[in-house]
Design a protein around this motif. Structure first.
Motif, PDB file in Angstrom:
ATOM      1  N   ASP A 385       0.816  -1.212   0.000  1.00 27.22           N
ATOM      2  CA  ASP A 385       0.000   0.000   0.000  1.00 27.22           C
ATOM      3  C   ASP A 385       0.856   1.271   0.000  1.00 27.22           C
ATOM      4  O   ASP A 385       0.544   2.250  -0.659  1.00 27.22           O
ATOM      5  CB  ASP A 385      -0.909   0.028   1.236  1.00 27.22           C
ATOM      6  N   VAL A 386       1.944   1.235   0.743  1.00 30.17           N
ATOM      7  CA  VAL A 386       2.770   2.437   0.903  1.00 30.17           C
ATOM      8  C   VAL A 386       3.331   2.902  -0.436  1.00 30.17           C
ATOM      9  O   VAL A 386       3.349   4.087  -0.741  1.00 30.17           O
ATOM     10  CB  VAL A 386       3.902   2.165   1.934  1.00 30.17           C
ATOM     11  N   TYR A 387       3.774   1.934  -1.275  1.00 27.93           N
ATOM     12  CA  TYR A 387       4.285   2.265  -2.612  1.00 27.93           C
ATOM     13  C   TYR A 387       3.221   3.041  -3.389  1.00 27.93           C
ATOM     14  O   TYR A 387       3.507   4.044  -4.044  1.00 27.93           O
ATOM     15  CB  TYR A 387       4.650   0.974  -3.347  1.00 27.93           C
ATOM     16  N   PHE A 388       1.986   2.601  -3.257  1.00 22.15           N
ATOM     17  CA  PHE A 388       0.934   3.228  -4.062  1.00 22.15           C
ATOM     18  C   PHE A 388       0.409   4.514  -3.434  1.00 22.15           C
ATOM     19  O   PHE A 388      -0.074   5.388  -4.125  1.00 22.15           O
ATOM     20  CB  PHE A 388      -0.202   2.233  -4.334  1.00 22.15           C
ATOM     21  N   TYR A 389       0.574   4.647  -2.075  1.00 19.61           N
ATOM     22  CA  TYR A 389       0.290   5.955  -1.472  1.00 19.61           C
ATOM     23  C   TYR A 389       1.218   6.986  -2.080  1.00 19.61           C
ATOM     24  O   TYR A 389       0.804   8.065  -2.483  1.00 19.61           O
ATOM     25  CB  TYR A 389       0.529   5.913   0.044  1.00 19.61           C
ATOM     26  N   SER A 390       2.474   6.591  -2.119  1.00 19.20           N
ATOM     27  CA  SER A 390       3.496   7.490  -2.645  1.00 19.20           C
ATOM     28  C   SER A 390       3.234   7.817  -4.112  1.00 19.20           C
ATOM     29  O   SER A 390       3.266   8.974  -4.526  1.00 19.20           O
ATOM     30  CB  SER A 390       4.871   6.818  -2.477  1.00 19.20           C
ATOM     31  N   LEU A 391       2.893   6.745  -4.877  1.00 16.98           N
ATOM     32  CA  LEU A 391       2.630   6.934  -6.305  1.00 16.98           C
ATOM     33  C   LEU A 391       1.445   7.880  -6.500  1.00 16.98           C
ATOM     34  O   LEU A 391       1.490   8.834  -7.291  1.00 16.98           O
ATOM     35  CB  LEU A 391       2.343   5.567  -6.939  1.00 16.98           C
ATOM     36  N   ALA A 392       0.379   7.642  -5.728  1.00 19.04           N
ATOM     37  CA  ALA A 392      -0.825   8.447  -5.866  1.00 19.04           C
ATOM     38  C   ALA A 392      -0.546   9.895  -5.501  1.00 19.04           C
ATOM     39  O   ALA A 392      -1.011  10.821  -6.167  1.00 19.04           O
ATOM     40  CB  ALA A 392      -1.932   7.893  -4.975  1.00 19.04           C
ATOM     41  N   GLU A 394       2.275  11.517  -5.701  1.00 18.53           N
ATOM     42  CA  GLU A 394       3.054  12.204  -6.732  1.00 18.53           C
ATOM     43  C   GLU A 394       2.255  12.427  -8.003  1.00 18.53           C
ATOM     44  O   GLU A 394       2.431  13.412  -8.709  1.00 18.53           O
ATOM     45  CB  GLU A 394       4.328  11.410  -7.037  1.00 18.53           C
ATOM     46  N   LEU A 395       1.341  11.485  -8.273  1.00 19.96           N
ATOM     47  CA  LEU A 395       0.501  11.611  -9.473  1.00 19.96           C
ATOM     48  C   LEU A 395      -0.504  12.753  -9.304  1.00 19.96           C
ATOM     49  O   LEU A 395      -0.715  13.555 -10.214  1.00 19.96           O
ATOM     50  CB  LEU A 395      -0.252  10.283  -9.680  1.00 19.96           C
ATOM     51  N   GLY A 396      -1.100  12.836  -8.155  1.00 21.06           N
ATOM     52  CA  GLY A 396      -2.152  13.851  -7.929  1.00 21.06           C
ATOM     53  C   GLY A 396      -3.495  13.337  -8.425  1.00 21.06           C
ATOM     54  O   GLY A 396      -3.583  12.515  -9.337  1.00 21.06           O
ATOM     55  N   ILE A 397      -4.549  13.827  -7.799  1.00 15.39           N
ATOM     56  CA  ILE A 397      -5.880  13.297  -8.086  1.00 15.39           C
ATOM     57  C   ILE A 397      -6.320  13.575  -9.514  1.00 15.39           C
ATOM     58  O   ILE A 397      -6.984  12.749 -10.151  1.00 15.39           O
ATOM     59  CB  ILE A 397      -6.918  13.825  -7.068  1.00 15.39           C
ATOM     60  N   ASP A 398      -5.935  14.719 -10.103  1.00 13.25           N
ATOM     61  CA  ASP A 398      -6.433  15.053 -11.437  1.00 13.25           C
ATOM     62  C   ASP A 398      -5.883  14.095 -12.490  1.00 13.25           C
ATOM     63  O   ASP A 398      -6.624  13.573 -13.322  1.00 13.25           O
ATOM     64  CB  ASP A 398      -6.056  16.497 -11.797  1.00 13.25           C
ATOM     65  N   ARG A 399      -4.570  13.835 -12.416  1.00 17.85           N
ATOM     66  CA  ARG A 399      -3.977  12.905 -13.390  1.00 17.85           C
ATOM     67  C   ARG A 399      -4.495  11.483 -13.147  1.00 17.85           C
ATOM     68  O   ARG A 399      -4.728  10.714 -14.083  1.00 17.85           O
ATOM     69  CB  ARG A 399      -2.452  12.953 -13.296  1.00 17.85           C
ATOM     70  N   MET A 400      -4.681  11.164 -11.876  1.00 15.82           N
ATOM     71  CA  MET A 400      -5.207   9.842 -11.526  1.00 15.82           C
ATOM     72  C   MET A 400      -6.599   9.645 -12.142  1.00 15.82           C
ATOM     73  O   MET A 400      -6.894   8.633 -12.779  1.00 15.82           O
ATOM     74  CB  MET A 400      -5.315   9.773 -10.004  1.00 15.82           C
ATOM     75  N   HIS A 401      -7.429  10.664 -11.958  1.00 16.24           N
ATOM     76  CA  HIS A 401      -8.796  10.589 -12.478  1.00 16.24           C
ATOM     77  C   HIS A 401      -8.782  10.492 -13.998  1.00 16.24           C
ATOM     78  O   HIS A 401      -9.479   9.678 -14.600  1.00 16.24           O
ATOM     79  CB  HIS A 401      -9.594  11.814 -12.019  1.00 16.24           C
ATOM     80  N   ALA A 402      -7.933  11.305 -14.620  1.00 17.36           N
ATOM     81  CA  ALA A 402      -7.887  11.318 -16.081  1.00 17.36           C
ATOM     82  C   ALA A 402      -7.454   9.956 -16.624  1.00 17.36           C
ATOM     83  O   ALA A 402      -8.032   9.424 -17.573  1.00 17.36           O
ATOM     84  CB  ALA A 402      -6.946  12.417 -16.566  1.00 17.36           C
ATOM     85  N   PHE A 403      -6.428   9.386 -15.970  1.00 19.13           N
ATOM     86  CA  PHE A 403      -5.891   8.134 -16.498  1.00 19.13           C
ATOM     87  C   PHE A 403      -6.861   6.969 -16.277  1.00 19.13           C
ATOM     88  O   PHE A 403      -7.101   6.173 -17.181  1.00 19.13           O
ATOM     89  CB  PHE A 403      -4.542   7.826 -15.854  1.00 19.13           C
ATOM     90  N   LEU A 404      -7.395   6.875 -15.072  1.00 17.71           N
ATOM     91  CA  LEU A 404      -8.311   5.756 -14.787  1.00 17.71           C
ATOM     92  C   LEU A 404      -9.584   5.850 -15.633  1.00 17.71           C
ATOM     93  O   LEU A 404     -10.184   4.830 -15.992  1.00 17.71           O
ATOM     94  CB  LEU A 404      -8.658   5.714 -13.296  1.00 17.71           C
ATOM     95  N   SER A 405      -9.988   7.073 -15.962  1.00 10.77           N
ATOM     96  CA  SER A 405     -11.181   7.250 -16.811  1.00 10.77           C
ATOM     97  C   SER A 405     -10.998   6.534 -18.147  1.00 10.77           C
ATOM     98  O   SER A 405     -11.942   6.016 -18.728  1.00 10.77           O
ATOM     99  CB  SER A 405     -11.421   8.735 -17.094  1.00 10.77           C
ATOM    100  N   ARG A 406      -9.741   6.518 -18.636  1.00 13.27           N
ATOM    101  CA  ARG A 406      -9.509   5.908 -19.948  1.00 13.27           C
ATOM    102  C   ARG A 406      -9.791   4.418 -19.939  1.00 13.27           C
ATOM    103  O   ARG A 406     -10.005   3.824 -20.987  1.00 13.27           O
ATOM    104  CB  ARG A 406      -8.064   6.185 -20.390  1.00 13.27           C
ATOM    105  N   PHE A 407      -9.779   3.811 -18.745  1.00 11.19           N
ATOM    106  CA  PHE A 407     -10.107   2.380 -18.656  1.00 11.19           C
ATOM    107  C   PHE A 407     -11.607   2.139 -18.448  1.00 11.19           C
ATOM    108  O   PHE A 407     -12.042   1.013 -18.302  1.00 11.19           O
ATOM    109  CB  PHE A 407      -9.315   1.735 -17.516  1.00 11.19           C
TER     110      PHE A 407
END
Lengths: 616, 373
Positions: A385-392, A394-407
């Motif tokens: 989980d910690v790896y992905f906390y860090s990843l999230a 650094e990514l930020g919610i906007d990029r996260m939302h944009a990328f996951l939307s594509r799936f």
């Protein structure tokens, strides 16, 4: 009497009679002329009008309902058919004493008070010469018992008609759905003239979604009818056009395997062919038997289903919204690679928790002792989980939302079953609009491991996994494989629909994530290593354990002490063979606990059934 | 036109008809109409020979009645007129007291073997009575005499209307009136009576039964109640109109055979006739009826006594009126008053009365004496 006077009268009166007779002839002529004028008006001038009225009087158009199309699975196993059922019907006109007839019938065959009430209501509406059903679906034994005693019941008959039947009962009930008696609301949705004479309409599932294909086109019989509406003879017949037979993408054996694998658990299994979007199996448990719904389920049985705490009527596969938990991590890994916040070799040190810069609050991982230094592959394999906390972060919610939307997260897959839910992919805009609150950085972390607001349906999850398995090719999942016109035998295969392909900065990222996912099963450290035994193909998978019950910052407590209803949902996503995917499986087991324990074995069974059996 | 005062000359057949006091034009005409009636009755009853045979028996009875009446010399008829009239009045009163109820109206007296409608008898007794009363008066009649005649007409009319049987009442009144007409009733009085009649409509309305009022309202606008009271008229006009010029053919009338037309074998049999034989068929039938009427009028002009002239003229006009009222009601020209089509509608009493009337005409015509001109 004076003779002279009489003679004189005779002449005058004879004259009078002739005058009056002449007047009479004139009057008769006038009245006759009026009469003839009236007849000419009726029979010559208005002939067309009255001829039409007369024809409308005696020619009646009777609808002839079409036969509903059958439903098969992809291998031709019959899923929905039309079977003749036997009903007990009464023609009131021919019954000498209705009361005694009913009483004697009830001694012979079980007839409920509801049946009698319904019969009496229909009888009040229909002409006395029309046959009115009293009891539906007689058993062969009841038919036989009545047949022997038939001579005692003039005006009572057993009639056969076609009725929908689902031979496999509860199997795939949420996908196929069921038909039921047409009600007023149904008639407002469809062209009611097409449904004149039809008694059933699709209420849920495929039966509802493809109603237009299954129903066919109504036929018309021109009949001669008398003033009471009794049909005397058929003048002309336009045969109805039967509905199309449907072949579904479902594989009955796979469906059965998945349903059995879920056992008594509530949950859902979706199996897709990632190459064309065929839904091979889509199970929601608990299941129920659709057959009682066809002729109207009785109120008590319906209440029992509706109030059942397991909500069997609810289709979890397309309507159930679940936190994806760690199953979101492969997609998050792709997002990190795509935006360069991680590389396949970059590492994160996991002490068991994560802290946002400048904050003392600890976000715990599932393993309190920590994973130590982990790279992408280890983070996925061990579900750090910690790896992905860090990843999230650094990514930020906007990029996260944009990328996951594509799936396709947060939107409907477009599956051909009615009632699909869209799930929820949160964003600051969404939170502002719906909750009127700002987005907090901590929420990015939580959603980055598939908790928080993020919700997916099992089908949505499977569809996203299919896109991952095929390196970004997105299919629209569907249940309809082909339609067959029963009159011509022409088979029409439904073409696959695609959505915009996901293109990554470097196509190698796909392989990086997929390889990591194979380690989930094959590595000794993998969270789903328990299903690796005896595997003859490679599975790329990911487990998930979604918390339903906040255990605070203390992380996970002893599983066995948590009440069943508050236990975690177990999830597993996977596809196989990993580098030539033929099947994608998404499993959600409600309150199953760990994904690797409760959900992964179910996926293995489904994959085995499909891949191993297919080879044989 | 065949015209044969009593002589001993002519062929054997001629001698026979003369001896039997038969008038061949009336006999042939009425029998032709009755036979046409049997043909259409066969169709209207859905080819039910049972009904047709019953009607044949009635026709035979009616012809026998005609034959018997034809033997009675006119002066006998004159003498029994007041007796018949008085008996009729008494019977009408009896009907109101003990009559047999059929279809909501008391019209019948059950005489054991058969049921008898005294109202039917009054169709003949009233014109006979009025003619009897006027036969020795100076014509045209004075006001007092007209008033007395009006009483003779209105008392039975009122009694019959009370049963209630509007159709027969109207016919009985008309029969009496036509005798007065042939007695030279002044046009001023005729017009005055018509005006009075129009003025009496509201009064009449007041005394009408509910169903009678309904009939009148329906006549004025059948579309008001297409499935209720207006149904008869609407279906009847549809039957006639859809028959067209040549009709749908015998046994092919859909309105009647599929039961859309009510009372197709009784009061509305002309609709069946018109549907199956068209305008052409109806014109043939009308021609036959008119032939009978004109023959009756001719007999009136040739009659030798006041009584016979008045009676013959009255009977002939009444017969026309009978046909006209039925045809008028079937075609929607007149309100539905419940009168059969003479000689054609299914039912016995009316046919016997009509044939007996023809018997009287025959008697009048064949009992003439050669007079110096």
């Amino acid at each position: 009497m004076a003779r002279r006077l009489t003679l004189k009268d005779y002449l005058a009166e004879s004259q009078l009679t002739i005058v009056r007779a002449t007047w009479a002839v004139i009057l008769i002529g006038l009245l006759t002329a009026v009469l003839i004028a009236r007849l000419v008006y009726l029979q010559i001038v208005s002939y067309e009008h009255y001829a039409t009225l007369s024809k409308e009087n005696w020619v009646k158009l009777l609808p002839v309902p079409p036969t509903r199309g059958l439903i098969y699975d992809r291998n031709g196993v019959l899923l929905a058919e039309n079977v003749p059922t036997y009903n007990l019907e009464i023609t009131p006109e021919q019954v000498p004493n209705l009361k005694s007839t009913l009483a004697r019938l009830r001694r012979l065959i079980p007839i409920s008070d509801d049946d009698v009430d319904a019969f009496r209501q229909l009888m009040a509406q229909k002409p006395r010469f029309e046959s009115i059903p009293l009891r539906f679906r007689l058993t062969p034994k009841e038919v036989a018992r009545f047949a022997v005693n038939r001579w005692r019941f003039p005006g009572v008959d057993v009639t056969a008609r076609l009725s929908r039947y689902y031979p496999l009962g509860p199997l795939a009930v949420h996908d196929i759905g069921y038909v039921g008696r047409i009600d007023v609301a149904d008639l407002q949705r469809v062209n009611s003239s097409e449904y004149a004479g039809t008694s059933y309409i699709g209420k849920t599932g495929i039966e509802q979604y493809y109603e237009a294909l299954l129903h066919g086109n109504v036929g018309v019989e021109q009949v001669e009818a008398n003033a009471q509406g009794r049909t005397l003879r058929v003048l002309k017949r336009d045969a109805p056009q039967p509905g199309d037979d449907l072949y579904l993408t479902l594989d009955t054996r796979l469906q059965e395997t998945a349903q059995k694998a879920l056992g008594d658990y509530h949950g859902a299994v979706v199996a897709l062919d990632p190459n064309n979007g065929d839904i091979l199996a889509m199970v929601s448990t608990p299941v129920y038997n659709p057959n009682p719904f066809v002729d109207g389920i009785d109120a008590k049985a319906y209440r029992a289903l509706r109030d059942n705490p397991g909500h069997p009527l609810f289709d979890r596969a397309i309507r159930g919204m679940y936190a994806p938990g760690s199953t979101i991590k492969p997609f998050m890994a792709l997002a990190g690679l795509q935006y360069g916040t991680v590389t396949p070799t970059s590492t994160v040190y996991c002490p068991g928790y994560y802290q946002l810069p400048g904050s003392s609050r600890k976000y715990w991982g599932w393993k309190r002792t920590g994973h130590g230094t982990v790279d992408l592959k280890e983070a996925i394999t061990e579900s750090c989980d910690v790896y992905f906390y860090s990843l999230a972060h650094e990514l930020g919610i906007d990029r996260m939302h944009a990328f996951l939307s594509r799936f396709g997260f947060g939107e409907r897959t477009g599956v051909d079953v009615p009632g699909e839910k869209a799930g929820l992919l949160p964003s600051p805009q969404w939170k502002e609009a719906v909750r009127h609150q700002p987005w907090y950085p901590g929420e990015t972390l939580i959603n980055g491991i598939g908790q928080g607001y993020t919700l997916v349906t099992p089908l949505q999850l499977a569809t996203a996994v299919a896109a991952l398995a095929t390196h970004g090719r997105r299919v629209v999942p569907h249940l309809l494989y082909a339609t067959k016109d029963p009159s011509t035998g022409h088979l029409q295969i439904v073409p696959t629909r695609y959505r915009p392909t996901i293109v990554l900065a470097n196509p190698a990222y796909w392989k990086d994530v997929i390889t990591s996912m194979t380690d989930v099963v094959s590595s000794i450290h993998g969270t789903a290593h328990s299903i690796a035994r005896g595997l003859s193909y490679t599975i790329a998978g990911k487990t998930g354990t979604a918390q339903l019950f906040g255990t605070g910052e203390g992380g996970y407590k002893d599983e066995a002490k948590i009440p069943f209803k508050l236990r975690d949902n177990a999830l597993f996503i996977g596809f196989a063979p990993a580098y030539d995917p033929k099947i994608v499986v998404a499993v959600i087991v409600e309150h199953g606990g760990y994904g690797g324990v409760a959900a992964a074995p179910i996926a293995r069974k489904v994959m085995d059934e499909y891949l191993v059996r297919e080879k044989q | 036109m065949l015209d044969s005062p009593t002589t001993a000359s002519g062929s054997g057949f001629h001698r026979l008809t003369t001896r039997l006091h038969l008038d061949m034009p009336l006999l042939i005409g009425s029998t032709a109409v009755a036979l046409l009636g049997l043909v259409i009755l066969y169709s209207a009853t859905d080819q039910d020979m049972h009904h047709v045979w019953k009607q044949v028996i009635r026709l035979v009875v009616a012809l026998v009645a005609m034959l018997l009446v034809a033997q009675v010399p006119p002066h006998w008829l004159r003498r029994i007129a007041p007796v018949a009239f008085t008996a009729g009045i008494l019977l009408l009163v009896a009907v109101l007291v003990v009559g047999h109820t059929g279809k909501g109206a008391q019209r019948w007296l059950n005489l054991g073997l058969f049921r008898f409608q005294p109202g039917e008898m009054m169709k003949l007794a009233v014109p006979m009575m009025v003619a009897w009363y006027l036969h020795d008066k100076a014509l045209p009649p004075g006001r007092l005499q007209v008033a007395l005649c009006a009483l003779m007409i209105l008392i039975p009319t009122g009694l019959i209307a009370r049963q209630p049987d509007l159709g027969t009442a109207v016919l009985v009144a008309a029969a009496g009136f036509f005798v007065l007409f042939f007695a030279g009733l002044r046009w001023r009085l005729i017009l005055g009576m018509l005006a009075l009649g129009a003025a009496l409509v509201p009064v009449l309305w007041h005394f009408m039964h509910g169903y009678q009022r309904q009939r009148v309202l329906t006549f004025l606008n059948p579309e008001n109640d297409p499935l209720g009271a207006g149904y008869h008229i609407i279906q009847s006009t549809i039957a006639l109109g859809s028959g067209g010029l040549y009709g749908k053919g015998w046994l092919n009338g859909t309105q009647s055979h599929l039961d859309f037309l009510p009372e197709g074998s009784t009061d509305f049999i002309l609709s069946v006739f018109g549907e199956e034989f068209g305008l052409f068929g109806i014109l043939v039938l009308l021609a036959l009826y008119l032939f009978l009427v004109v023959r009756g009028l001719y007999i009136a002009t040739q009659a030798q006594t006041t009584f016979t002239r008045l009676l013959a003229g009255g009977l002939a006009l009444t017969f026309f009126f009978f046909v006209f009222v039925n045809a008028g009601m079937v075609t929607g020209l007149l309100p539905v008053v419940g009168l059969p089509l003479p000689l054609i509608s299914y039912g016995g009493t009316s046919m016997v009365t009509v044939m007996a009337g023809f018997g009287m005409l025959m008697s009048i015509h064949t009992h003439r004496k050669l007079l110096p001109t």
